[in-house]
Structure formats: structure tokens, C-alpha cells
Design a protein around this motif. Structure first.
Motif, PDB file in Angstrom:
ATOM      1  N   ILE A 154       0.833  -1.201   0.000  1.00 43.80           N
ATOM      2  CA  ILE A 154       0.000   0.000   0.000  1.00 43.80           C
ATOM      3  C   ILE A 154       0.870   1.253   0.000  1.00 43.80           C
ATOM      4  N   SER A 155       1.999   1.171   0.715  1.00 44.32           N
ATOM      5  CA  SER A 155       2.868   2.342   0.879  1.00 44.32           C
ATOM      6  C   SER A 155       3.734   2.641  -0.346  1.00 44.32           C
ATOM      7  N   THR A 156       3.839   1.694  -1.275  1.00 52.20           N
ATOM      8  CA  THR A 156       4.687   1.900  -2.452  1.00 52.20           C
ATOM      9  C   THR A 156       4.122   3.014  -3.322  1.00 52.20           C
ATOM     10  N   THR A 157       4.963   3.938  -3.739  1.00 49.96           N
ATOM     11  CA  THR A 157       4.505   5.098  -4.514  1.00 49.96           C
ATOM     12  C   THR A 157       4.655   4.865  -6.013  1.00 49.96           C
ATOM     13  N   GLU A 158       3.973   5.706  -6.792  1.00 49.32           N
ATOM     14  CA  GLU A 158       4.078   5.641  -8.249  1.00 49.32           C
ATOM     15  C   GLU A 158       5.502   5.952  -8.708  1.00 49.32           C
ATOM     16  N   ASP A 159       6.151   6.886  -8.009  1.00 52.71           N
ATOM     17  CA  ASP A 159       7.536   7.232  -8.367  1.00 52.71           C
ATOM     18  C   ASP A 159       8.473   6.047  -8.163  1.00 52.71           C
ATOM     19  N   THR A 160       8.258   5.296  -7.078  1.00 53.32           N
ATOM     20  CA  THR A 160       9.098   4.115  -6.820  1.00 53.32           C
ATOM     21  C   THR A 160       8.894   3.067  -7.912  1.00 53.32           C
ATOM     22  N   ILE A 161       7.633   2.833  -8.280  1.00 57.97           N
ATOM     23  CA  ILE A 161       7.336   1.848  -9.325  1.00 57.97           C
ATOM     24  C   ILE A 161       7.989   2.259 -10.643  1.00 57.97           C
ATOM     25  N   LYS A 162       7.846   3.534 -10.985  1.00 60.34           N
ATOM     26  CA  LYS A 162       8.427   4.027 -12.239  1.00 60.34           C
ATOM     27  C   LYS A 162       9.938   3.859 -12.238  1.00 60.34           C
ATOM     28  N   ALA A 163      10.565   4.181 -11.097  1.00 61.73           N
ATOM     29  CA  ALA A 163      12.026   4.049 -11.003  1.00 61.73           C
ATOM     30  C   ALA A 163      12.465   2.593 -11.136  1.00 61.73           C
ATOM     31  N   ALA A 168       9.657  -6.792 -22.536  1.00 64.05           N
ATOM     32  CA  ALA A 168      10.954  -7.074 -21.903  1.00 64.05           C
ATOM     33  C   ALA A 168      10.887  -6.810 -20.400  1.00 64.05           C
ATOM     34  N   ALA A 169      10.233  -5.716 -20.028  1.00 62.42           N
ATOM     35  CA  ALA A 169      10.113  -5.370 -18.602  1.00 62.42           C
ATOM     36  C   ALA A 169       9.278  -6.397 -17.862  1.00 62.42           C
ATOM     37  N   MET A 170       8.259  -6.900 -18.504  1.00 61.82           N
ATOM     38  CA  MET A 170       7.414  -7.922 -17.887  1.00 61.82           C
ATOM     39  C   MET A 170       8.248  -9.156 -17.544  1.00 61.82           C
ATOM     40  N   SER A 171       9.088  -9.575 -18.466  1.00 58.82           N
ATOM     41  CA  SER A 171       9.934 -10.750 -18.251  1.00 58.82           C
ATOM     42  C   SER A 171      10.924 -10.524 -17.116  1.00 58.82           C
ATOM     43  N   VAL A 172      11.497  -9.319 -17.071  1.00 59.55           N
ATOM     44  CA  VAL A 172      12.527  -9.009 -16.077  1.00 59.55           C
ATOM     45  C   VAL A 172      11.928  -8.803 -14.689  1.00 59.55           C
ATOM     46  N   MET A 173      10.765  -8.108 -14.609  1.00 63.53           N
ATOM     47  CA  MET A 173      10.234  -7.647 -13.324  1.00 63.53           C
ATOM     48  C   MET A 173       9.286  -8.632 -12.646  1.00 63.53           C
ATOM     49  N   ASN A 174       8.723  -9.581 -13.388  1.00 61.14           N
ATOM     50  CA  ASN A 174       7.785 -10.514 -12.763  1.00 61.14           C
ATOM     51  C   ASN A 174       8.489 -11.327 -11.678  1.00 61.14           C
ATOM     52  N   GLY A 175       7.960 -11.281 -10.460  1.00 60.92           N
ATOM     53  CA  GLY A 175       8.551 -12.003  -9.341  1.00 60.92           C
ATOM     54  C   GLY A 175       9.570 -11.206  -8.548  1.00 60.92           C
ATOM     55  N   LYS A 176       9.938 -10.006  -9.039  1.00 59.20           N
ATOM     56  CA  LYS A 176      10.898  -9.174  -8.314  1.00 59.20           C
ATOM     57  C   LYS A 176      10.242  -8.551  -7.071  1.00 59.20           C
ATOM     58  N   CYS A 177      11.067  -8.120  -6.139  1.00 59.88           N
ATOM     59  CA  CYS A 177      10.565  -7.486  -4.910  1.00 59.88           C
ATOM     60  C   CYS A 177      10.645  -5.964  -5.022  1.00 59.88           C
ATOM     61  N   ILE A 178       9.552  -5.314  -4.653  1.00 63.86           N
ATOM     62  CA  ILE A 178       9.539  -3.859  -4.521  1.00 63.86           C
ATOM     63  C   ILE A 178       9.054  -3.550  -3.112  1.00 63.86           C
ATOM     64  N   ASP A 179       9.866  -2.847  -2.353  1.00 64.12           N
ATOM     65  CA  ASP A 179       9.545  -2.512  -0.956  1.00 64.12           C
ATOM     66  C   ASP A 179       9.214  -3.769  -0.145  1.00 64.12           C
ATOM     67  N   GLY A 180       9.920  -4.877  -0.452  1.00 64.89           N
ATOM     68  CA  GLY A 180       9.754  -6.096   0.330  1.00 64.89           C
ATOM     69  C   GLY A 180       8.627  -7.001  -0.101  1.00 64.89           C
ATOM     70  N   SER A 181       7.915  -6.656  -1.172  1.00 64.30           N
ATOM     71  CA  SER A 181       6.798  -7.485  -1.633  1.00 64.30           C
ATOM     72  C   SER A 181       7.077  -8.037  -3.028  1.00 64.30           C
ATOM     73  N   SER A 182       6.861  -9.349  -3.203  1.00 70.78           N
ATOM     74  CA  SER A 182       7.086  -9.992  -4.500  1.00 70.78           C
ATOM     75  C   SER A 182       5.922  -9.669  -5.428  1.00 70.78           C
ATOM     76  N   ILE A 183       6.190  -9.036  -6.544  1.00 65.82           N
ATOM     77  CA  ILE A 183       5.132  -8.561  -7.441  1.00 65.82           C
ATOM     78  C   ILE A 183       4.853  -9.546  -8.581  1.00 65.82           C
TER      79      ILE A 183
END
Length: 425
Positions: free
Chosen positions: A200-209, A241-256
Motif C-alpha cells: 500500500i505504501s509503495t509510490t508511483e515514483d518508486t514503481i516508475k524508477a 521485456a520489462a514484464m519478463s525481467v520484473m515478474n517475481g521481483k521485490c519492490i519494498d519487500g513485496s514480491s510482485i
């Protein structure tokens, strides 16, 4: 029922069958089959019948290829089968998935899977999503995948009475709303990613970065709502390409989880519902907010990028951009009637129904409110709509088969249900 006797080999794969609704009750295969043969070779035609000899208003048509089924939808949806009588045609979904609500939030996927295998047969998998506010807990519901539609139907029949308990809790069971089918040609153009399971706390700027890391400057913009987001890219290749790279990665401690976003189908507002009944496509009609109370029946995916206003989704894919403009002093205003506008100016099904009645020179619809109490003590509401003077003498009252917790949702659902059965504008 009629079928192709000369067919050799296994039956056609999933996606080859279409669902046909709003068929005149005195129409039979001799009239219907030639119409549907225009789209391709028919493997099987099943017209649902009443004991009285009339048909039940709907049928299933299985073609030999998916392409033929898609062609049937394109050329026969809203086809005037008889003067003033329009049929609806959409893909028939062989639903193998159940929604199970009121599950204890501390239960893990493995526990839920084991329990469902004990009480029902044919369980293949369980889909469980973590809570938006506490990733160690589930959201109070799960999706149970079965090996066949028959296995899912048998499980639903066993669990549906409302008295079945898991871990001492009375569970809620219904068909899961099917995932929206989008044709491959449309999906090949998508350059927006759908990202779920964010904090919930993750921001749009963090996601974009984070999404710009693998190739800087590729993200156009990000729109986040609660624990999910849409990430827009300038071109499709970078999105894939981003979908392949980012699927399963952690953002702010949560696996997306990252997938391609499915665009709105601007033509089809039909879907098969439960055991062959039909209702407006919930993905472009009534869509409830992503809640934590275990009542979300679709697979957690926001269905489309439609604009929200006052918490409601528009009842049809909007043709007009919905936004506000500044009202400057001295701006000249002209009085008009709402009935002089086009249908795409209306956001709600209630307004659409009023507009529809005026266009057909009918009296306005009459709404009658009814209530009942759920097992957990909630007041549930449903409206019956009476159409005082339908000219053609057809059914004059309509009541949906779903109950709502708010007055506005009950009225909107009843209007959608009525519009569906009255036919297109």
C-alpha cells in the motif's frame, strides 16, 4: 442438439464455442443453424429447451476452430434474427474455477489446497492472494481450479447450500468470474503492464524508477490504485521485456506479479453467467472496488483502464473522455433535455434505462425494493423493475439473481439486468 457426424479426431479445443442469448422462444435449429453456418463449420449446436417445447432463449454453438468462433461473434452479435429481435453472441467459457470466500485469513495456500482436496474431487490448484495490508495473511478468499467444468459444478453443488464449513467457518461459494478473453491481435498491440501485490505504501515514483532500471526512459507513466498499478510504456517491445525481467521481483519487500494489461472489449458486453444464464459483462458494467472483505469474485485483476468517477465504473466502454472543465463566468449556457443527448453521455445503467424507455415512447421504469438478511446478519437488497407498457407484450418485469449490500448497487444491477433482456438500442 445437432452435431457434425463426419468429424474425425478429438473435439475442438477450448475457445471454439460461442454462447447465444436472446433467441426468440419459438425459433429452432432449422432457422438458427443456417445463420451460424455463415461463420464456419459447426461441430455441435445445442439449443436449450423447456419441457413445454419452447426453447429457453439461449444456445451453444461449437465451431471447429477458434477463428470461426471469433468471426461468429463479430458478425452475429446484435444480429437481427427476426424483425426487432436481436441476438447476443459471445465466447462460451467452460468455467473450471470456483470462488471460495470467508476463508480464515491466516490460512496458507497449501492448507487451503489440502482442505479443498479433502472435501471435493478434481482439484487441480488453488490461487490465493496476500492481503494488501499484511502480506503474511490471505485476503479471506481463494480461487479453486478444477480439472473440468463438471468437477467444478459438482463441487459447487456440494458446497453451495451455505452451511458447509471449513475450519469452523461457513464459507461462501460461487463461480469465479471468468477472465476476460481478448483476441490475440489486440493483445499484440498492448504496451501497458498490470502489476499486482504491491505494498500500500509503495509510490508511483518508486514503481516508475524500478521499471526504468532495466532500460532508462522507457516508462511513460504509472497509475497506482491501492495494491496494484498500471505501468504505461512508450513502446510494446520495452513493455514485454520489462514484464519478463520484473515478474517475481521485490519492490519494498513485496514480491510482485506482472502481466500485460487487458484492454476493454468495446464490442462485447455479454458474458456467459453461471449455468448458461446471461448477464451484462461485469468487466465493463458493474465493477466493485478492490476490497479486503473476501467478496471479490474475479481474479483480482482490475478489468480495464476505464475511468472511475465517484467510485463507479461506466456501464459501457465510454466513448467520451470523462473529466471536468473549468466553468468561466459569462460562459453561455443552453437549456437542453437529457433525451437529446446520445447514449454514450450516460454513465449509469439507471440513466440508460430511462433513456431507453423514452426513446421507445414507454412510461418510465418502476423500481420496487426488496430485502433479506444474510447468514452473517447483513441486509441484502434487490430491486424488481416493472416496465408498465412494453408495446410488444413481452416480459414486463425484471429482477436480477444477485443481492447487493448498498442501495445504489442494487438499483444499478437491476437496470443492467433489464437492459440486457430488453435488447440493444
Amino acid at each position: 442438439m445437432s452435431s457434425d457426424k463426419g468429424w474425425e479426431g478429438p473435439p475442438p479445443p477450448r475457445g471454439c464455442e460461442v454462447f447465444v442469448g436472446k433467441i426468440p422462444r419459438d425459433m429452432y435449429e432449422d432457422e438458427l443453424v443456417p445463420v451460424f453456418e455463415r461463420a464456419g463449420k459447426i461441430y455441435e449446436f445445442r439449443l436449450m429447451m423447456e419441457f413445454s417445447g419452447e426453447n429457453r432463449g439461449y444456445a451453444f454453438v461449437m465451431y471447429t476452430t477458434k477463428e470461426e468462433a471469433q468471426l461468429a461473434i463479430r458478425i452475429l452479435n446484435n444480429y437481427e434474427i427476426r424483425p426487432g429481435k436481436f441476438i447476443g453472441v459471445c465466447v462460451s467459457l467452460d468455467n473450471c474455477r470456483l470462488f471460495v470466500g470467508a476463508i480464515p485469513k491466516e490460512k496458507k495456500k497449501e492448507e487451503i489446497l489440502d482442505e479443498m482436496k479433502k472435501v471435493t474431487e478434481g482439484v487441480v490448484d488453488v490461487i490465493v492472494y496476500p492481503s494488501a495490508t499484511d502480506k503474511t495473511k490471505n485476503r479471506g478468499f481463494a480461487f479453486v481450479e478444477y480439472e473440468s467444468h463438471r468437477a467444478a459444478a459438482m463441487a459447487r453443488r456440494k458446497l453451495i447450500p451455505g452451511t458447509f464449513q471449513l475450519w469452523g467457518h461457513t464459507i461462501q461459494v460461487d463461480w469465479a468470474d471468468p477472465e476476460k478473453e481478448v483476441d490475440e491481435e489486440t493483445m499484440q498491440k498492448v504496451k501497458v503492464l498490470y502489476v499486482r501485490n504491491l505494498m500500500i505504501s509503495t509510490t508511483e515514483d518508486t514503481i516508475k524508477a524500478e521499471f526504468n532500471k532495466f532500460k532508462p526512459g522507457t516508462v511513460e507513466r504509472v497509475k497506482k490504485l491501492r495494491d496494484y498499478a498500471f505501468v504505461h510504456f512508450f513502446n510494446r517491445e520495452d513493455a514485454v521485456a520489462a514484464m519478463s525481467v520484473m515478474n517475481g521481483k521485490c519492490i519494498d519487500g513485496s514480491s510482485i506479479e506482472v502481466t500485460l494489461a487487458k484492454p476493454v472489449n468495446k464490442e462485447g458486453t455479454w458474458r456467459q453467467h453461471l449455468n448458461g444464464q446471461i448477464s451484462p459483462n461485469s468487466e465493463t458494467l458493474l465493477v466493485f472496488a478492490n476490497k479486503e472483505d473476501g467478496h471479490q469474485k474475479s481474479l483480482g485483476k482490475p478489468p480495464s483502464l476505464t475511468v472511475r468517477l465517484n467510485g463507479q465504473h461506466s456501464p459501457t466502454p465510454p466513448e467520451l473522455e470523462r473529466c471536468t472543465y473549468p466553468f468561466f463566468p459569462g460562459t453561455k449556457l443552453t437549456p437542453i433535455s437529457m433525451y437529446s443527448l446520445k447514449a454514450n453521455h450516460f454513465n449509469s445503467a439507471v440513466m440508460h434505462l430511462d433513456y431507453y424507455c423514452n426513446k421507445n415512447n414507454w412510461a418510465p421504469p418502476e423500481y420496487y425494493l426488496y430485502s433479506t438478511t444474510s447468514q452473517d446478519g447483513k441486509i441484502l437488497l434487490v430491486y424488481k423493475i416493472v416496465m408498465p407498457n412494453i408495446a410488444n407484450g413481452s416480459q414486463s418485469y425484471f429482477m436480477p439473481d444477485k443481492l447487493c449490500t448498498t442501495l445504489e448497487d442494487a438499483k444499478e444491477l437491476a437496470a443492467q439486468f433489464t437492459l440486457l433482456h430488453l435488447g440493444p438500442f
